[in-house]
Design a protein around this motif. Structure first.
Motif, PDB file in Angstrom:
ATOM      1  N   THR A 173       4.511  -2.093  -1.337  1.00  0.00           N
ATOM      2  CA  THR A 173       3.287  -2.656  -2.233  1.00  0.00           C
ATOM      3  C   THR A 173       2.156  -1.782  -1.599  1.00  0.00           C
ATOM      4  O   THR A 173       1.014  -2.079  -1.896  1.00  0.00           O
ATOM      5  CB  THR A 173       3.180  -3.798  -1.679  1.00  0.00           C
ATOM      6  OG1 THR A 173       3.155  -4.423  -0.430  1.00  0.00           O
ATOM      7  CG2 THR A 173       4.042  -4.683  -2.845  1.00  0.00           C
ATOM      8  N   GLU A 229       6.401  -6.141  -0.222  1.00  0.00           N
ATOM      9  CA  GLU A 229       5.884  -6.985  -0.578  1.00  0.00           C
ATOM     10  C   GLU A 229       6.225  -8.194   0.140  1.00  0.00           C
ATOM     11  O   GLU A 229       5.368  -9.167   0.189  1.00  0.00           O
ATOM     12  CB  GLU A 229       6.503  -7.376  -2.018  1.00  0.00           C
ATOM     13  CG  GLU A 229       6.138  -8.433  -2.754  1.00  0.00           C
ATOM     14  CD  GLU A 229       6.714  -8.640  -4.496  1.00  0.00           C
ATOM     15  OE1 GLU A 229       5.964  -8.797  -5.215  1.00  0.00           O
ATOM     16  OE2 GLU A 229       7.968  -8.353  -4.391  1.00  0.00           O
ATOM     17  N   TYR A 248       3.676   0.501  -6.592  1.00  0.00           N
ATOM     18  CA  TYR A 248       2.830  -0.328  -6.424  1.00  0.00           C
ATOM     19  C   TYR A 248       1.378   0.046  -5.813  1.00  0.00           C
ATOM     20  O   TYR A 248       0.491  -0.668  -5.676  1.00  0.00           O
ATOM     21  CB  TYR A 248       3.383  -1.496  -5.325  1.00  0.00           C
ATOM     22  CG  TYR A 248       4.441  -2.193  -5.859  1.00  0.00           C
ATOM     23  CD1 TYR A 248       4.362  -3.780  -5.861  1.00  0.00           C
ATOM     24  CD2 TYR A 248       5.478  -1.888  -6.806  1.00  0.00           C
ATOM     25  CE1 TYR A 248       5.269  -4.308  -6.527  1.00  0.00           C
ATOM     26  CE2 TYR A 248       6.352  -2.540  -7.023  1.00  0.00           C
ATOM     27  CZ  TYR A 248       6.223  -4.197  -7.202  1.00  0.00           C
ATOM     28  OH  TYR A 248       7.166  -4.858  -7.795  1.00  0.00           O
TER      29      TYR A 248
END
Length: 351
Positions: free
Chosen positions: A38, A53, A330
């Motif tokens: 992410t 994440e 991401y």
């Protein structure tokens, strides 16, 4: 704010290759993570730094793809880590900022250690959706309390805060020459003294302003009303203003005489760095582009929400190749020494 970009297949595929360019699209290595990546990817020497994440932070050898160390933080890692004085600084979704030694991953400091937790040990810092910017011996973080926070890079202690407009902050700032360049969600572009936290100049747009980009003494900023602006930093002299007639949803990439932005309708738009004139436009037909495009070796790398990753000729905007993946990109990718590094369910290195 780095919004999730979902691409369309599990493996990365080179559909068209170009022998005339250094980048061939061959996979160099793949590193599997515990959960989707992410954060953006930072680099220090031969070490790649990024987070996932679930809050896992990784240091990986850029040549081999082998893990050097990992560290378990408490929340999702957002934005690109800042590298400063042998340390890497990571921002978490709950607003906590942590500083780790690049050499071994040991904790140097945490912003949560300064009264940042309640009696149950939960973070009470304001959340954030982008990363940390380093400069002037400080770190600059945009938080959901509508404030830009300046932290001491060695200790993590707050030096000053700057309060933004009513709609707050979603994007990391940029730094250069003792100044912080900040895009605000209500369309304000601010230039802030990095030492005092005072706003010294700025401008505006008709929509949310993305993270600015500094290049060769100029600052470039794009906004969701489609505007792209160039300003000479010394004297704060406007150089040009353009409009791509679509929401500009990515930070500008500036290199090789080009300013490249992604749009909310999936277009990649290249402007002339000198005057803002349109150079070319390429449609991905794949949804909004939020990750910053990359300009390198005569190529532009860009991806929209549903993929694929497009490799374009930087001079003409013509498609050279496509790279496709699932549960994908991401945040921002990285190009270094002829290798493209980008993350999804794994971290990939392509050369």
């Amino acid at each position: 704010m780095k919004r999730r970009i979902f691409l369309s297949a599990l493996a990365f595929l080179l559909i068209i290759s170009s022998t005339s360019l250094a980048f061939s699209g061959r996979e160099k290595w793949k590193f599997d993570t515990d959960s989707p990546i992410t954060s953006g990817i930072a680099i220090s020497g031969n070490t790649l730094l990024f987070g996932s994440e679930t809050g896992k932070i990784y240091a990986v050898n850029k040549e081999t793809g082998r893990v050097i160390w990992d560290y378990k933080a408490e929340n999702t890692i957002y934005g690109t880590p800042a590298v400063t004085d042998g340390n890497a600084v990571f921002a978490q979704a709950d607003g906590e900022v942590i500083c780790l030694a690049i050499s071994d991953g040991s904790l140097i400091w945490s912003s949560g250690g300064e009264g940042g937790r309640d009696t149950q040990g939960r973070s009470v810092n304001d959340g954030l959706s982008d990363g940390v910017t380093a400069g002037n011996g400080s770190l600059f973080v945009s938080k959901a309390d509508r404030k830009l926070h300046a932290l001491n890079a060695k200790t993590g202690k707050t030096l000053w805060t700057y309060t933004a407009g009513d709609q707050g902050l979603r994007e990391a700032p940029a730094y250069s020459s003792g100044l912080v360049f900040l895009g605000e969600y209500d369309g304000i572009f601010s230039i802030i003294d990095a030492t005092t936290g005072k706003r010294v100049n700025g401008g505006g747009a008709g929509g949310a302003v993305n993270t600015p980009t500094v290049n060769n003494g100029n600052v470039y900023f794009s906004a969701w009303d489609g505007s792209v602006n160039a300003v000479k930093i010394k004297g704060v002299i406007p150089l040009w203003a353009a409009n791509i007639h679509e929401p500009a949803t990515s930070q500008p990439a500036v290199s090789s005489g080009l300013v490249v932005v992604g749009s909310g309708t999936g277009s990649v738009v290249a402007l002339n760095e000198a005057d803002g004139g349109l150079k070319w436009k390429f449609s991905t037909n794949n949804g909004s582009i939020a990750a910053t495009p990359i300009i390198a070796e005569g190529l532009v790398f860009a991806a929209a929400e549903t993929g694929p990753v497009f490799v374009l000729n930087a001079n003409t905007g013509k498609e050279i190749s496509q790279l496709a993946a699932v549960n994908g990109l991401y945040s921002d990718a990285l190009y270094s020494d002829g290798v493209l590094y980008f993350g999804g369910v794994s971290l990939y290195a392509y050369e």
